[in-house]
Motif scaffolding. Structure first.
Motif, mmCIF file in Angstrom:
data_model
loop_
_atom_site.group_PDB
_atom_site.id
_atom_site.type_symbol
_atom_site.label_atom_id
_atom_site.label_comp_id
_atom_site.label_asym_id
_atom_site.label_seq_id
_atom_site.Cartn_x
_atom_site.Cartn_y
_atom_site.Cartn_z
ATOM 1 N N LYS A 1 0.830 -1.198 0.000
ATOM 2 C CA LYS A 1 0.000 0.000 0.000
ATOM 3 C C LYS A 1 0.866 1.250 0.000
ATOM 4 C CE LYS A 1 -4.403 0.565 2.279
ATOM 5 N NZ LYS A 1 -5.032 0.348 3.570
ATOM 6 N N LEU B 1 4.243 2.853 -6.521
ATOM 7 C CA LEU B 1 4.200 2.083 -7.768
ATOM 8 C C LEU B 1 4.426 2.952 -8.993
ATOM 9 C CD1 LEU B 1 3.616 -0.733 -8.851
ATOM 10 C CD2 LEU B 1 1.215 -0.142 -8.912
ATOM 11 N N GLU B 2 3.736 4.102 -9.009
ATOM 12 C CA GLU B 2 3.809 4.942 -10.203
ATOM 13 C C GLU B 2 5.200 5.547 -10.358
ATOM 14 O OE1 GLU B 2 0.855 8.032 -10.276
ATOM 15 O OE2 GLU B 2 1.401 8.407 -12.358
ATOM 16 N N ALA C 1 7.188 2.913 -11.990
ATOM 17 C CA ALA C 1 6.762 2.440 -13.313
ATOM 18 C C ALA C 1 7.336 3.291 -14.435
ATOM 19 C CB ALA C 1 5.239 2.446 -13.382
ATOM 20 N N ARG D 1 6.288 14.139 -14.751
ATOM 21 C CA ARG D 1 5.463 13.445 -13.762
ATOM 22 C C ARG D 1 6.342 12.724 -12.733
ATOM 23 N NH1 ARG D 1 1.157 13.125 -10.767
ATOM 24 N NH2 ARG D 1 0.438 11.026 -10.371
ATOM 25 N N ILE E 1 -3.627 -0.400 -15.938
ATOM 26 C CA ILE E 1 -3.577 -1.404 -14.871
ATOM 27 C C ILE E 1 -2.826 -0.833 -13.663
ATOM 28 C CG2 ILE E 1 -2.686 -3.680 -14.257
ATOM 29 C CD1 ILE E 1 -3.145 -4.429 -17.244
ATOM 30 N N ILE E 2 -1.730 -0.129 -13.930
ATOM 31 C CA ILE E 2 -0.984 0.495 -12.835
ATOM 32 C C ILE E 2 -1.881 1.456 -12.063
ATOM 33 C CG2 ILE E 2 0.867 2.138 -12.324
ATOM 34 C CD1 ILE E 2 2.478 0.876 -14.516
ATOM 35 N N ASP E 3 -2.662 2.248 -12.807
ATOM 36 C CA ASP E 3 -3.543 3.215 -12.148
ATOM 37 C C ASP E 3 -4.636 2.531 -11.338
ATOM 38 O OD1 ASP E 3 -2.135 5.286 -13.056
ATOM 39 O OD2 ASP E 3 -3.733 6.205 -14.232
ATOM 40 N N VAL F 1 -4.394 -0.356 -9.819
ATOM 41 C CA VAL F 1 -3.770 -0.833 -8.586
ATOM 42 C C VAL F 1 -3.516 0.337 -7.639
ATOM 43 C CG1 VAL F 1 -1.712 -1.936 -7.652
ATOM 44 C CG2 VAL F 1 -2.696 -2.778 -9.760
ATOM 45 N N ASN F 2 -3.209 1.468 -8.240
ATOM 46 C CA ASN F 2 -2.684 2.616 -7.506
ATOM 47 C C ASN F 2 -3.764 3.658 -7.204
ATOM 48 O OD1 ASN F 2 -0.348 3.660 -6.456
ATOM 49 N ND2 ASN F 2 0.110 4.896 -8.261
ATOM 50 N N ARG G 1 -3.816 5.875 -3.930
ATOM 51 C CA ARG G 1 -2.733 6.844 -3.804
ATOM 52 C C ARG G 1 -2.971 8.054 -4.715
ATOM 53 N NH1 ARG G 1 3.039 7.090 -2.675
ATOM 54 N NH2 ARG G 1 2.986 5.147 -1.535
ATOM 55 N N LEU G 2 -3.464 7.781 -5.933
ATOM 56 C CA LEU G 2 -3.750 8.870 -6.870
ATOM 57 C C LEU G 2 -4.798 9.819 -6.291
ATOM 58 C CD1 LEU G 2 -3.968 7.064 -10.317
ATOM 59 C CD2 LEU G 2 -2.358 8.835 -9.682
#
Lengths: 98, 116
Positions: A7, A11-12, A15, A83, B89-91, B93-94, B97-98
């Protein structure tokens, strides 16, 4: 515990740089594997086709070839770098608070 | 206005609630109410972001980025089918947080707008 870790995991933030470095090293001329999910499951067309090659050439400084492969390639690189920096700054601010 | 008023915000998490309580610690009860009314109208529900991500798997991608005021990223997602679905897919999962990244900014701007 592993879920709390996942959590908190940025991740972003991982990536985009991983994607860009991957594309930097994958040479399209040498027939190396594609990152594209569509291509790997066998869908032949998508509006992003050629973007990977474009980014590769742009990162190697061959601007005209990059534009020829996909006209958005320079914009994609710039926006992704922007970003990434934005996310890194947020992450840094969060780390400083702890 | 009790300390638990923030719990009624849809999809709120412990972290966000504690952060908001900390932000509004010194406010009077009336100011807290004004802040909550404004924040509530600007906040994005994480679940909504997730739904928009999932729309990206079958239809137009990048709606979530437009919702979060990231216009440039939204256009990229839209044009490239969410970076060949990987980005979508990343978004997905995320998504929490976004949404939280956006909501934090909105909370601070709400506080600034009210002059608190």
């Amino acid at each position: 515990m592993i879920f709390t870790f996942l959590k908190k995991f940025p991740l972003e933030l991982l990536a985009w740089p991983v994607g860009l470095t991957g594309l930097f090293f994958l040479d399209p001329a040498a027939g190396q594997p594609s990152l594209c999910l569509f291509k790997n499951i066998g869908i032949p067309f998508c509006p992003g086709c050629g973007l990977g090659h474009g980014i590769h050439f742009f990162l190697h400084g061959r601007w005209l070839e990059a534009l020829h492969h996909h006209w958005l390639a320079p914009a994609v690189v710039l926006i992704l770098v922007y970003r990434t920096v934005q996310l890194a700054r947020l992450q840094f601010a969060e780390l400083k608070l702890q | 206005m009790s300390d638990f008023s923030y719990a009624m915000l849809p999809g709120i998490e412990q972290e966000e609630m504690l952060w908001l309580q900390e932000l509004t610690r010194g406010y009077s009860s009336e100011n807290k109410q004004r802040f909550l009314a404004l924040y509530q109208s600007r906040r994005k529900d994480p679940q909504m972001i997730l739904i928009c991500c999932l729309i990206g798997l079958v239809g137009a991608a990048g709606i979530q980025r437009f919702m979060l005021n990231q216009i440039a990223m939204g256009i990229l997602y839209f044009v490239t089918f969410g970076f060949c679905m990987i980005g979508t897919i990343i978004d997905a999962v995320n998504h929490r947080r976004l949404a939280w990244e956006f909501n934090k900014k909105e909370a601070l701007s709400c506080a600034a707008l009210l002059g608190l």
